[in-house]
Scaffold this motif. Sequence first.
Motif, PDB file in Angstrom:
ATOM      1  N   GLN A 147       4.515  -1.693 -21.675  1.00 29.23           N
ATOM      2  CA  GLN A 147       3.742  -1.233 -22.818  1.00 29.23           C
ATOM      3  C   GLN A 147       4.571  -0.430 -23.809  1.00 29.23           C
ATOM      4  O   GLN A 147       4.090  -0.056 -24.871  1.00 29.23           O
ATOM      5  CB  GLN A 147       2.562  -0.376 -22.338  1.00 29.23           C
ATOM      6  CG  GLN A 147       1.567  -1.150 -21.486  1.00 29.23           C
ATOM      7  CD  GLN A 147       0.481  -0.256 -20.916  1.00 29.23           C
ATOM      8  OE1 GLN A 147       0.410   0.930 -21.242  1.00 29.23           O
ATOM      9  NE2 GLN A 147      -0.365  -0.821 -20.060  1.00 29.23           N
ATOM     10  N   SER A 148       5.836  -0.193 -23.462  1.00 30.56           N
ATOM     11  CA  SER A 148       6.688   0.591 -24.343  1.00 30.56           C
ATOM     12  C   SER A 148       7.216  -0.285 -25.472  1.00 30.56           C
ATOM     13  O   SER A 148       7.081  -1.501 -25.475  1.00 30.56           O
ATOM     14  CB  SER A 148       7.842   1.202 -23.557  1.00 30.56           C
ATOM     15  OG  SER A 148       8.708   0.168 -23.121  1.00 30.56           O
ATOM     16  N   SER A 149       7.868   0.313 -26.460  1.00 31.53           N
ATOM     17  CA  SER A 149       8.387  -0.422 -27.620  1.00 31.53           C
ATOM     18  C   SER A 149       9.644  -1.212 -27.290  1.00 31.53           C
ATOM     19  O   SER A 149      10.060  -2.065 -28.063  1.00 31.53           O
ATOM     20  CB  SER A 149       8.682   0.571 -28.753  1.00 31.53           C
ATOM     21  OG  SER A 149       9.643   1.526 -28.320  1.00 31.53           O
ATOM     22  N   CYS A 150      10.296  -0.949 -26.159  1.00 33.15           N
ATOM     23  CA  CYS A 150      11.532  -1.650 -25.812  1.00 33.15           C
ATOM     24  C   CYS A 150      11.284  -3.098 -25.397  1.00 33.15           C
ATOM     25  O   CYS A 150      12.201  -3.911 -25.381  1.00 33.15           O
ATOM     26  CB  CYS A 150      12.265  -0.912 -24.684  1.00 33.15           C
ATOM     27  SG  CYS A 150      12.769   0.750 -25.167  1.00 33.15           S
ATOM     28  N   GLY A 151      10.099  -3.458 -25.034  1.00 24.72           N
ATOM     29  CA  GLY A 151       9.801  -4.815 -24.593  1.00 24.72           C
ATOM     30  C   GLY A 151      10.005  -4.990 -23.111  1.00 24.72           C
ATOM     31  O   GLY A 151      10.429  -4.074 -22.397  1.00 24.72           O
ATOM     32  N   SER A 152       9.720  -6.221 -22.628  1.00 24.55           N
ATOM     33  CA  SER A 152       9.779  -6.521 -21.201  1.00 24.55           C
ATOM     34  C   SER A 152      11.180  -6.956 -20.792  1.00 24.55           C
ATOM     35  O   SER A 152      11.842  -7.734 -21.488  1.00 24.55           O
ATOM     36  CB  SER A 152       8.771  -7.625 -20.870  1.00 24.55           C
ATOM     37  OG  SER A 152       8.954  -8.083 -19.559  1.00 24.55           O
ATOM     38  N   ILE A 153      11.637  -6.443 -19.659  1.00 25.11           N
ATOM     39  CA  ILE A 153      12.914  -6.901 -19.094  1.00 25.11           C
ATOM     40  C   ILE A 153      12.830  -8.387 -18.747  1.00 25.11           C
ATOM     41  O   ILE A 153      13.776  -9.148 -18.946  1.00 25.11           O
ATOM     42  CB  ILE A 153      13.281  -6.071 -17.851  1.00 25.11           C
ATOM     43  CG1 ILE A 153      13.600  -4.644 -18.270  1.00 25.11           C
ATOM     44  CG2 ILE A 153      14.476  -6.680 -17.129  1.00 25.11           C
ATOM     45  CD1 ILE A 153      13.954  -3.735 -17.126  1.00 25.11           C
ATOM     46  N   ALA A 154      11.662  -8.836 -18.255  1.00 26.59           N
ATOM     47  CA  ALA A 154      11.486 -10.257 -17.915  1.00 26.59           C
ATOM     48  C   ALA A 154      11.647 -11.137 -19.148  1.00 26.59           C
ATOM     49  O   ALA A 154      12.235 -12.222 -19.100  1.00 26.59           O
ATOM     50  CB  ALA A 154      10.112 -10.470 -17.285  1.00 26.59           C
TER      51      ALA A 154
ATOM     52  N   VAL B  91       3.443   1.351 -11.356  1.00 31.32           N
ATOM     53  CA  VAL B  91       3.011   2.164 -12.499  1.00 31.32           C
ATOM     54  C   VAL B  91       4.124   2.243 -13.540  1.00 31.32           C
ATOM     55  O   VAL B  91       3.900   2.100 -14.751  1.00 31.32           O
ATOM     56  CB  VAL B  91       2.580   3.563 -12.015  1.00 31.32           C
ATOM     57  CG1 VAL B  91       2.342   4.476 -13.221  1.00 31.32           C
ATOM     58  CG2 VAL B  91       1.318   3.463 -11.172  1.00 31.32           C
ATOM     59  N   LYS B  92       5.343   2.487 -13.086  1.00 31.23           N
ATOM     60  CA  LYS B  92       6.467   2.549 -14.014  1.00 31.23           C
ATOM     61  C   LYS B  92       6.694   1.215 -14.726  1.00 31.23           C
ATOM     62  O   LYS B  92       7.040   1.158 -15.902  1.00 31.23           O
ATOM     63  CB  LYS B  92       7.729   2.953 -13.259  1.00 31.23           C
ATOM     64  CG  LYS B  92       7.700   4.384 -12.722  1.00 31.23           C
ATOM     65  CD  LYS B  92       8.956   4.710 -11.938  1.00 31.23           C
ATOM     66  CE  LYS B  92       8.890   6.132 -11.364  1.00 31.23           C
ATOM     67  NZ  LYS B  92      10.110   6.440 -10.579  1.00 31.23           N
ATOM     68  N   TRP B  93       6.509   0.133 -14.007  1.00 30.45           N
ATOM     69  CA  TRP B  93       6.688  -1.212 -14.588  1.00 30.45           C
ATOM     70  C   TRP B  93       5.659  -1.480 -15.687  1.00 30.45           C
ATOM     71  O   TRP B  93       5.999  -1.979 -16.774  1.00 30.45           O
ATOM     72  CB  TRP B  93       6.609  -2.250 -13.475  1.00 30.45           C
ATOM     73  CG  TRP B  93       6.560  -3.681 -13.953  1.00 30.45           C
ATOM     74  CD1 TRP B  93       5.523  -4.540 -13.884  1.00 30.45           C
ATOM     75  CD2 TRP B  93       7.619  -4.415 -14.571  1.00 30.45           C
ATOM     76  NE1 TRP B  93       5.838  -5.742 -14.403  1.00 30.45           N
ATOM     77  CE2 TRP B  93       7.146  -5.707 -14.845  1.00 30.45           C
ATOM     78  CE3 TRP B  93       8.933  -4.080 -14.920  1.00 30.45           C
ATOM     79  CZ2 TRP B  93       7.918  -6.672 -15.448  1.00 30.45           C
ATOM     80  CZ3 TRP B  93       9.723  -5.056 -15.527  1.00 30.45           C
ATOM     81  CH2 TRP B  93       9.202  -6.333 -15.782  1.00 30.45           C
TER      82      TRP B  93
ATOM     83  N   ASN C 147       0.813  -1.225   0.000  1.00 27.87           N
ATOM     84  CA  ASN C 147       0.000   0.000   0.000  1.00 27.87           C
ATOM     85  C   ASN C 147       0.842   1.269   0.000  1.00 27.87           C
ATOM     86  O   ASN C 147       0.313   2.383  -0.014  1.00 27.87           O
ATOM     87  CB  ASN C 147      -0.939   0.016   1.206  1.00 27.87           C
ATOM     88  CG  ASN C 147      -1.966  -1.109   1.115  1.00 27.87           C
ATOM     89  OD1 ASN C 147      -2.397  -1.480   0.022  1.00 27.87           O
ATOM     90  ND2 ASN C 147      -2.363  -1.638   2.272  1.00 27.87           N
ATOM     91  N   SER C 148       2.155   1.080   0.070  1.00 29.28           N
ATOM     92  CA  SER C 148       3.018   2.257   0.141  1.00 29.28           C
ATOM     93  C   SER C 148       3.050   2.959  -1.212  1.00 29.28           C
ATOM     94  O   SER C 148       2.834   2.352  -2.274  1.00 29.28           O
ATOM     95  CB  SER C 148       4.428   1.852   0.567  1.00 29.28           C
ATOM     96  OG  SER C 148       5.012   1.048  -0.431  1.00 29.28           O
ATOM     97  N   LEU C 149       3.336   4.257  -1.165  1.00 22.64           N
ATOM     98  CA  LEU C 149       3.380   5.048  -2.384  1.00 22.64           C
ATOM     99  C   LEU C 149       4.549   4.628  -3.272  1.00 22.64           C
ATOM    100  O   LEU C 149       4.441   4.610  -4.502  1.00 22.64           O
ATOM    101  CB  LEU C 149       3.508   6.543  -2.020  1.00 22.64           C
ATOM    102  CG  LEU C 149       3.527   7.519  -3.202  1.00 22.64           C
ATOM    103  CD1 LEU C 149       2.216   7.428  -3.995  1.00 22.64           C
ATOM    104  CD2 LEU C 149       3.731   8.945  -2.691  1.00 22.64           C
ATOM    105  N   ALA C 150       5.653   4.255  -2.661  1.00 21.33           N
ATOM    106  CA  ALA C 150       6.830   3.840  -3.436  1.00 21.33           C
ATOM    107  C   ALA C 150       6.523   2.600  -4.266  1.00 21.33           C
ATOM    108  O   ALA C 150       6.872   2.521  -5.453  1.00 21.33           O
ATOM    109  CB  ALA C 150       7.994   3.573  -2.486  1.00 21.33           C
ATOM    110  N   HIS C 151       5.854   1.651  -3.645  1.00 21.07           N
ATOM    111  CA  HIS C 151       5.524   0.410  -4.369  1.00 21.07           C
ATOM    112  C   HIS C 151       4.548   0.702  -5.508  1.00 21.07           C
ATOM    113  O   HIS C 151       4.698   0.169  -6.619  1.00 21.07           O
ATOM    114  CB  HIS C 151       4.926  -0.606  -3.381  1.00 21.07           C
ATOM    115  CG  HIS C 151       4.474  -1.871  -4.056  1.00 21.07           C
ATOM    116  ND1 HIS C 151       5.360  -2.808  -4.532  1.00 21.07           N
ATOM    117  CD2 HIS C 151       3.218  -2.340  -4.327  1.00 21.07           C
ATOM    118  CE1 HIS C 151       4.690  -3.812  -5.077  1.00 21.07           C
ATOM    119  NE2 HIS C 151       3.387  -3.556  -4.949  1.00 21.07           N
ATOM    120  N   GLN C 152       3.566   1.575  -5.210  1.00 22.13           N
ATOM    121  CA  GLN C 152       2.580   1.882  -6.247  1.00 22.13           C
ATOM    122  C   GLN C 152       3.217   2.626  -7.414  1.00 22.13           C
ATOM    123  O   GLN C 152       2.898   2.370  -8.580  1.00 22.13           O
ATOM    124  CB  GLN C 152       1.454   2.718  -5.630  1.00 22.13           C
ATOM    125  CG  GLN C 152       0.609   1.941  -4.626  1.00 22.13           C
ATOM    126  CD  GLN C 152      -0.435   2.792  -3.936  1.00 22.13           C
ATOM    127  OE1 GLN C 152      -0.518   4.014  -4.221  1.00 22.13           O
ATOM    128  NE2 GLN C 152      -1.224   2.198  -3.056  1.00 22.13           N
TER     129      GLN C 152
END
Length: 637
Positions: free
Chosen positions: A70-77, A63-65, A54-59
Motif C-alpha cells: 500500500q506504500s508509494s514504492c509499489g510491489s516487489i512482486a 502485516v508488513k507485506w 498461526n505463528s506471530l512471526a508469520h502474522q
Amino acid sequence: MDDRGSKKRKGGAEKIRVKMRKRAAQTNSSVEESWRKGISDWKKLSTKLEKHANSLAHQNCMVKWDNFKQSSCGSIAAKLSDSHNATVEKNRSYLCKVVDIVRLLSSLGLPFRGHREANNSESRGNYLEVCTFFSKYDSDFQSMQSNYFNATSPDFQNEIIEICANLVRTEIAEKVQDTGFFAVIADEARSSKTEQLSLCLRYTEQFEIKERFLCFIDCSASRNAAGLVDAMNTGLEMCGLKNIPIVAQSYDGASVMSGQVSGVQQRIKEMHPYATYIHCLAHKLNLVLVDCCTVNRSVKTFLNVIGKLYSVFAERSNHHRFIEVQKSLNMKPTEIAQPSETRWACKWCSLHAVKTHYAAITQCLREMRDDGEKWSVEATGLYEHMARLSFITCLIVLEDILRVIHVTHKALQSSNLTLSEAAVLTENLKAHFVSQRQDDKWDDVWGLVKQFCRDNNISVSEDVNIQRQTPAGPEPVPPKRKRATQPPTALDSFLITTTLGHREETAVNAVQMSQSESHGFQQHLYFPVLDTIIGELDRRFTGEAVKLAQACAAVLRCDKNGIEPLIQKYAQPLKINHSLVGAEMDLVKASTVGDVTREHLQKTVTKAIYPNLYKMLQLALTLPVGSATSERSFSAM
C-alpha cells in the motif's frame, strides 16, 4: 493502599509483557529452526504449515507485506515481474532469430554442421558461422551467444527442423481434409545404406493443383509390396489421412509397384477400391524411347559409340584437351552427358553435344590416335566410327527424334499438368511421328545429312562412298556391305506393309541394298525407328488411364456426354449426383461465350452453387500424371 495496588498492577502487566516477548522469541526461533533444518516427517507437514501460519512471526510479516504493497514504492512482486517479462522478451527475440536461421538453411537445403565446430576453427559450419555473423550487428544476440544456453546444439537444430516439418505436414493434411480426397504418389531410392520411400500427395486447393512431398519413410527392413504398403499407411496415419479416400495412385512400372496380383497398387486398391493406378506417363515414354533405340543394330552401335565418347572425354587430360580445342574453334565449351536409361534428358543432351561439336570431337580424336598416346587405340576406333555415313545418319535422325521426345518428357514432369493435357501431348507426339513417316520428310532428313557432311568437310558421292578429309588428302572409305539373308518362307504368302519388328538384314530390306544408299537408310533405319515409336505409343498409352483422361477433358470443357467413365467410378464414393452434374454443366456453358476455359470455371463454379460440378472439377485436376515429384525429392535425400 492505592499506591501499593497501582504498583502491583503495573508490575503484573510488565511481567505479562516479558512473558509474551519470551514466548514470541521462542516461537520465532522454533519456526525458523524447523524451516531451516527442513522437514523429515512429511505426514506432519500440514500440521507444521498450520502452526507456521498461526505463528506471530508469520502474522507480523504479512502485516508488513500488506503495508508495503500500500506504500508509494509499489510491489516487489511487480518489480520482479517486470524484470522477468523483460528477460522473457529478450530470450524470445533471440530464439526467433535463431529459428529463422534454421528455417533459412533448411529452405535452401544447406548443411548445418561443420567438420570442426570448435571456437578456433576456421569454418565451423553454416549454422554457427551465420550466428557469428549476426553477432557482429546485434549486441543482444552476441550477449546471448556467450551464455551457457545459446540454442546452438545439434539437438536444438534437429528439434526446430522437426517442428517445422510437423507444421508443414499438418497444414497439408488440413488442406487435404478440406478437399475430401487425394491421390498418392510414391517411389523408393537408396540413401547411403538405407532404402527410403518418398511419399507425396496430389490434391487441389479450390482449383489449383498441389503436389506436395509428405515424408521419407525407411523401408529397408521390408522392400516387398506388403512392406511398402505398410510404410505408406504409416506415413498417412502419421498425418491423419488414413481414412481419407484415395482416388488414384501413381508409381513407376516396377513389378513390386505395378503388380496386378499382389503389387502395391493392388494392395492399395483392396483398402481403397476406387484408387485407380496410373503408370507414370514419363516412365512410359522413356520405355518407348528405350525400345526405339534397340530396334536397329546400327542404332545400338551408334549409342555404344556415344557412350564410349563420354568415357574417353570424362578422363581429366582428355577433358582438358576437349575444352581447349573447343575454345580454339570459337565454340562455347560443353560436355558430353553421361548416357543413362533413367535420366531422360541426358539422351538428347548427349546427341546434341556431339552434333554441335562434331568438329572439335574429331580433331581431338585425330590428335589422340598418334602412336604413344594412352588412348590411341580407343581414339582410332572412335574416329573410324564417327567418319562413317551410318554414324552421321543416325546422329541426324535420332537427334531430331529425341529433341521432340525431350520436349514432351519435360512437359510430362510438370506438377501442374492434368491427365487430359498429358493425353493430348502423347497423341500429338504420335501424330507428329506418323506425319514424319513420309518419303518427302526423309528427303529433308537426307538433305540435312549431306549438309552436315559438307559442313564438316566430308564428301558423300551418290554411289555411297564417303571420304574423310585428312592432312594427306581425301581418304575414301567404301561402305561396309553385309551379305543379304534369305527371306523366311513363312512370309511368301504375305504382303508386308510395315517394317515394325524387322531387322535390317531381312529379305525385304536386303532387296533395297542394291538401290541408292539414301533409300537404304530410309528403309533400314528411319522407317523402323519411327514404326517402333508409333507402335509402342499405341501399345503403352492405352487402357483405363486413357479413358479417364478423355473423361477429365470432357469435365473441363463441360461436356456432359463424355464424363461417364468418371461418374461410374467415382459418383458413389464422392457422393456426386449424376443428373445434377449435367444440369450444372448446362448452366455453366450457358454463361460462357465460346469454349469453356479453366479460367472461366475458376471464376464461375463455386462449391455453394455448383456442388457436384465442383467435385468433378477437383477430381479431374487431382488424377495424377506421373511420379516426377517423388523423383525430385531424391535430390534432397
